[in-house]
Write an enzyme that holds these catalytic residues in place. Sequence first.
Site, short mmCIF file in Angstrom:
data_model
loop_
_atom_site.label_atom_id
_atom_site.label_comp_id
_atom_site.label_asym_id
_atom_site.label_seq_id
_atom_site.Cartn_x
_atom_site.Cartn_y
_atom_site.Cartn_z
N THR A 30 -23.81 -33.92 42.02
CA THR A 30 -23.03 -35.17 41.96
C THR A 30 -21.68 -34.97 42.65
O THR A 30 -21.14 -35.91 43.24
CB THR A 30 -22.81 -35.65 40.51
OG1 THR A 30 -22.33 -34.56 39.73
CG2 THR A 30 -24.08 -36.19 39.90
N ARG A 38 -31.52 -39.18 37.02
CA ARG A 38 -32.06 -39.19 35.67
C ARG A 38 -31.21 -40.02 34.71
O ARG A 38 -31.64 -40.35 33.62
CB ARG A 38 -32.18 -37.75 35.13
CG ARG A 38 -33.43 -37.10 35.68
CD ARG A 38 -33.42 -35.61 35.40
NE ARG A 38 -34.27 -34.94 36.37
CZ ARG A 38 -35.59 -34.77 36.22
NH1 ARG A 38 -36.19 -35.20 35.15
NH2 ARG A 38 -36.29 -34.17 37.14
N HIS A 123 -37.66 -28.17 40.07
CA HIS A 123 -38.22 -29.52 40.19
C HIS A 123 -38.64 -29.86 41.62
O HIS A 123 -38.84 -31.02 41.95
CB HIS A 123 -37.21 -30.56 39.67
CG HIS A 123 -36.95 -30.43 38.20
ND1 HIS A 123 -35.80 -30.86 37.60
CD2 HIS A 123 -37.69 -29.87 37.20
CE1 HIS A 123 -35.85 -30.59 36.29
NE2 HIS A 123 -36.98 -29.99 36.04
N CYS A 134 -54.90 -33.04 53.14
CA CYS A 134 -55.02 -31.87 54.03
C CYS A 134 -53.82 -30.94 53.93
O CYS A 134 -53.78 -29.92 54.59
CB CYS A 134 -55.23 -32.31 55.48
SG CYS A 134 -53.73 -32.97 56.25
N CYS A 152 -50.58 -39.71 56.12
CA CYS A 152 -50.79 -38.58 57.03
C CYS A 152 -51.70 -39.03 58.17
O CYS A 152 -52.38 -40.05 58.07
CB CYS A 152 -51.45 -37.44 56.25
SG CYS A 152 -51.87 -36.01 57.24
N THR A 192 -24.96 -28.85 33.97
CA THR A 192 -26.10 -29.38 33.22
C THR A 192 -25.77 -29.45 31.75
O THR A 192 -25.10 -28.57 31.22
CB THR A 192 -27.38 -28.54 33.43
OG1 THR A 192 -28.39 -28.99 32.52
CG2 THR A 192 -27.13 -27.07 33.20
#
Length: 240
Positions: A30, A38, A123, A134, A152, A192
């Site tokens: 941030t 989130r 993550h 593929c 793709c 966090t």
Amino acid sequence: MENKKAIEKFEKVISEAKRMIFFGGAGVSTESGIPDFRSVDGLYSQKFDYPPETMLSYTFYRNHPEEFFRFYREKMLGYDAKPNAAHRKLAEWEQQGKLTAVITQNIDGLHQAAGSKKVIELHGSVLRNYCEKCREFYTAEHMLVSEGIPQCKCGGRVKPDVVLYEEGLDQNTLTDAVNHIADADVLIIGGTSLVVYPAAGLIDYFRGDYLVVVNRDPTPRDKHADIVLQGSIGEIFSSL
Ligand code: ZN
């Protein structure tokens, strides 16, 4: 200032450290201008019919792919973000042989952009996108300019290499993170609030000498930490 004493102690710990690990969350990004997707904010609800948590679930990705990719392009790609002082300091410590790995919950690749080599991305990363059929690789730039549901050459759908809600974390990545934490002498937790599980549970594997917490707000781990620094992680790291 309470922080002044803590910073002096932190500097001494860093000077003696040999196997530091940094465990980082959204707060690190941030400060480079990347919003924490989130946390629900007004901007999302103005432009989208669903909250981010819903749009970033695997069910939503399967059932509403057009809306998913609209959100992905608008909110998760295309930030012209640069690494900040925290990213740069971590890369510097790795180069000096003090830090063995960065473990991150962020998906923006900013640690690598700052020069960090060993980055464990719990993550995933928006910089990697794969064909579901593929496995052909596609860049973030490709995803950004694609329209509708990105396809793709083979006709398969291209999925971001990002762990969506309802999806489990990659087992090899988790093992790698556990091994690094278990072997660390210093664990720095930054940016966090430690509420995202199972990632947050990883730090229980730490049995080294110093646990350091750097965050804007108090976290549940503060009482177990040897050093707690409250404030902007970029500002704190640039003062070291
Ligand atoms: Zn394909």
